[in-house]
Each structure stands twice: as structure tokens, then as C-alpha cells.
Design a protein around this motif. Structure first.
Motif, PDB file in Angstrom:
ATOM      1  N   GLY A 154       1.030  -1.256   0.076  1.00 44.74           N
ATOM      2  CA  GLY A 154      -0.021   0.192   0.153  1.00 44.74           C
ATOM      3  C   GLY A 154       0.970   1.159   0.087  1.00 44.74           C
ATOM      4  O   GLY A 154       0.312   2.036  -0.677  1.00 44.74           O
ATOM      5  N   ALA A 155       1.757   1.373   0.821  1.00 45.30           N
ATOM      6  CA  ALA A 155       2.777   2.514   0.697  1.00 45.30           C
ATOM      7  C   ALA A 155       3.402   2.655  -0.641  1.00 45.30           C
ATOM      8  O   ALA A 155       3.604   3.708  -1.024  1.00 45.30           O
ATOM      9  CB  ALA A 155       3.746   2.101   1.824  1.00 45.30           C
ATOM     10  N   PHE A 156       3.923   1.668  -1.033  1.00 48.88           N
ATOM     11  CA  PHE A 156       4.466   1.518  -2.594  1.00 48.88           C
ATOM     12  C   PHE A 156       3.445   2.185  -3.505  1.00 48.88           C
ATOM     13  O   PHE A 156       3.529   3.119  -4.387  1.00 48.88           O
ATOM     14  CB  PHE A 156       4.848   0.348  -3.006  1.00 48.88           C
ATOM     15  N   ALA A 157       2.174   1.610  -3.683  1.00 49.51           N
ATOM     16  CA  ALA A 157       1.224   1.985  -4.462  1.00 49.51           C
ATOM     17  C   ALA A 157       0.684   3.407  -4.215  1.00 49.51           C
ATOM     18  O   ALA A 157       0.641   4.106  -5.188  1.00 49.51           O
ATOM     19  CB  ALA A 157       0.055   1.150  -4.329  1.00 49.51           C
ATOM     20  N   LEU A 158       0.467   4.007  -3.049  1.00 49.06           N
ATOM     21  CA  LEU A 158       0.218   5.277  -2.769  1.00 49.06           C
ATOM     22  C   LEU A 158       1.205   6.310  -3.375  1.00 49.06           C
ATOM     23  O   LEU A 158       0.872   7.227  -4.115  1.00 49.06           O
ATOM     24  CB  LEU A 158       0.099   5.402  -1.212  1.00 49.06           C
ATOM     25  N   LEU A 159       2.477   6.003  -3.131  1.00 49.54           N
ATOM     26  CA  LEU A 159       3.724   6.767  -3.564  1.00 49.54           C
ATOM     27  C   LEU A 159       3.980   6.835  -4.823  1.00 49.54           C
ATOM     28  O   LEU A 159       3.969   7.856  -5.823  1.00 49.54           O
ATOM     29  CB  LEU A 159       4.758   6.514  -2.864  1.00 49.54           C
ATOM     30  N   ALA A 160       3.493   5.668  -5.674  1.00 51.55           N
ATOM     31  CA  ALA A 160       3.520   5.565  -6.948  1.00 51.55           C
ATOM     32  C   ALA A 160       2.361   6.197  -7.879  1.00 51.55           C
ATOM     33  O   ALA A 160       2.621   6.925  -8.667  1.00 51.55           O
ATOM     34  CB  ALA A 160       3.350   4.015  -7.526  1.00 51.55           C
ATOM     35  N   LEU A 161       1.166   6.047  -7.226  1.00 54.12           N
ATOM     36  CA  LEU A 161       0.004   7.011  -7.640  1.00 54.12           C
ATOM     37  C   LEU A 161       0.380   8.421  -7.485  1.00 54.12           C
ATOM     38  O   LEU A 161      -0.202   9.158  -8.623  1.00 54.12           O
ATOM     39  CB  LEU A 161      -1.336   6.382  -7.070  1.00 54.12           C
ATOM     40  N   TYR A 162       0.705   8.848  -6.290  1.00 52.82           N
ATOM     41  CA  TYR A 162       0.771  10.133  -6.077  1.00 52.82           C
ATOM     42  C   TYR A 162       1.911  10.846  -6.989  1.00 52.82           C
ATOM     43  O   TYR A 162       1.648  11.834  -7.767  1.00 52.82           O
ATOM     44  CB  TYR A 162       1.157  10.514  -4.708  1.00 52.82           C
ATOM     45  N   SER A 163       3.095  10.064  -7.318  1.00 52.46           N
ATOM     46  CA  SER A 163       3.976  10.363  -8.178  1.00 52.46           C
ATOM     47  C   SER A 163       3.481  10.398  -9.521  1.00 52.46           C
ATOM     48  O   SER A 163       4.043  11.372 -10.464  1.00 52.46           O
ATOM     49  CB  SER A 163       5.125   9.396  -8.160  1.00 52.46           C
ATOM     50  N   ALA A 164       2.685   9.606 -10.051  1.00 51.07           N
ATOM     51  CA  ALA A 164       2.100   9.590 -11.556  1.00 51.07           C
ATOM     52  C   ALA A 164       1.186  10.734 -11.494  1.00 51.07           C
ATOM     53  O   ALA A 164       1.359  11.411 -12.398  1.00 51.07           O
ATOM     54  CB  ALA A 164       1.168   8.195 -11.518  1.00 51.07           C
ATOM     55  N   GLY A 165       0.581  11.241 -10.781  1.00 52.75           N
ATOM     56  CA  GLY A 165      -0.024  12.360 -10.550  1.00 52.75           C
ATOM     57  C   GLY A 165       0.717  13.430 -10.780  1.00 52.75           C
ATOM     58  O   GLY A 165       0.492  14.391 -11.556  1.00 52.75           O
TER      59      GLY A 165
END
Length: 191
Positions: A97-108
Motif C-alpha cells: 500500500g505504501a508503494f502504491a500510494l507513493l507511485a500513484l501520487y508520483s504518477a499524478g
């Protein structure tokens, strides 16, 4: 007739994390703690108490403390991904979840940067690029921790998927639901 011992299925013993992964976990914990220190400094110094954000100071304080708690959780997850035994479903969900949250925020952030490049490249500042790189580094670090954790512990894929699918919900809660709730109680202005 088979004995109970013969029928017992044992889970594979998780491998120890390598030294580079151990080091990365501590780097990611420091990344989270340093980032949390920024929010704490905002509150200690009264950064938003005056100026253009003064009318939002109470709501921003609540948001600051929410993200401090999440960053402290992130630091804990990073360290426990390499030192805690036995492996757990919760830990798998949290590290993914930590990875995905940061990846999603970074993608944005990257999508926003591309939009700025197309519409007004002169508006891009070095500080903005550093911010994007900071989050991309965090996403890469947690991605490496998540993959390593899952491989070492033989974590169930369903737990990793749950962490990845939960990330947009957490991000939505932070960026949409929490500010809306704070606006509803008068701590942030309504949009």
C-alpha cells in the motif's frame, strides 16, 4: 495410517533481507521521518497562522497531523519489512500500500508536470522538479521493499493486491474526503 506430524504443512521459512535491502529500509524510514519533520515544523513555527493561509490554519493543522501519523506509519512499515518475524498479511498489505500510494501520487505529479510542459514550460521551477523526484524516489524505495518482502516471505499475492487497491482509497481520503470533512465543520473554506 498417517500421523498428525506427517499431515502438518509447514510454511516456508522467510529468508533474511539482504544488507542493501536493510539499508534501503532504514533510508526509507529516514525519508518518512524527515518528511514528517517538515509538517511538525510547520505546526511548531505557526507557518500557517498568518498570511494568505491564516483562515485555513486550523484545517491545515489537522491535515498536518494526519500526514505526520501516516509518515510515522510509513517509517514503521519500512523497518518492520526487514526486521519483523514472522511475516503477516497486514505487513504485506501495508508495504504494498505504501508503494502504491507513493507511485500513484508520483504518477499524478508527472501528469501535472507534462501538462505544465505543454501549456507553460516557463512556469516549471527547480523546486517543483525536486518535489517530483523526491516522491519518485520514495515510490521506487517502497517498491523495492515490497518486492523484496513478498519474495522473502512468500507473501500471498492477494494481500499485495489488497494493498495496491487500497492505496487510491487512502489517497482519496487524504486529498478529497478529509478536506471536505474539514470544510463541512468550518475548519477549511468550502470550495
Amino acid at each position: 495410517m498417517t500421523s498428525n506430524a506427517a499431515r502438518e504443512v509447514t510454511a516456508p521459512v522467510p529468508a533474511k533481507a539482504s544488507r542493501p535491502i536493510h539499508a534501503l529500509a532504514w533510508v526509507m524510514a529516514a525519508w518518512c521521518l524527515g518528511f514528517a519533520a517538515v509538517n511538525i515544523a510547520f505546526q511548531v513555527t505557526g507557518r500557517f497562522a498568518s498570511g494568505p493561509y491564516a483562515d485555513m490554519a486550523a484545517g491545515l493543522a489537522v491535515m498536518d497531523w494526519i500526514v505526520v501519523a501516516l509518515k510515522l506509519l510509513g517509517a514503521t512499515v519500512a523497518v518492520r519489512s526487514v526486521i519483523a518475524r514472522p511475516p503477516t498479511a497486514v505487513r504485506t498489505v501495508l508495504v504494498w500500500g505504501a508503494f502504491a500510494l507513493l507511485a500513484l501520487y508520483s504518477a499524478g505529479n508527472v501528469v501535472e508536470l507534462v501538462g505544465m510542459v505543454v501549456s507553460d514550460p516557463s512556469g516549471i521551477e527547480l523546486r517543483s522538479l525536486a518535489y517530483i523526484m523526491f516522491f519518485l524516489a520514495g515510490a521506487a524505495g517502497y517498491g523495492a521493499l515490497a518486492v523484496s518482502y513478498s519474495r522473502r516471505t512468500h507473501a500471498r499475492r492477494s494481500h499485495a493486491v489488497l494493498g495496491v487497491l487500497g492505496a487510491p482509497l487512502v489517497l482519496g481520503a487524504l486529498l478529497i474526503a478529509a478536506p471536505a470533512a474539514l470544510a463541512a465543520v468550518g475548519l477549511l473554506p468550502s470550495v
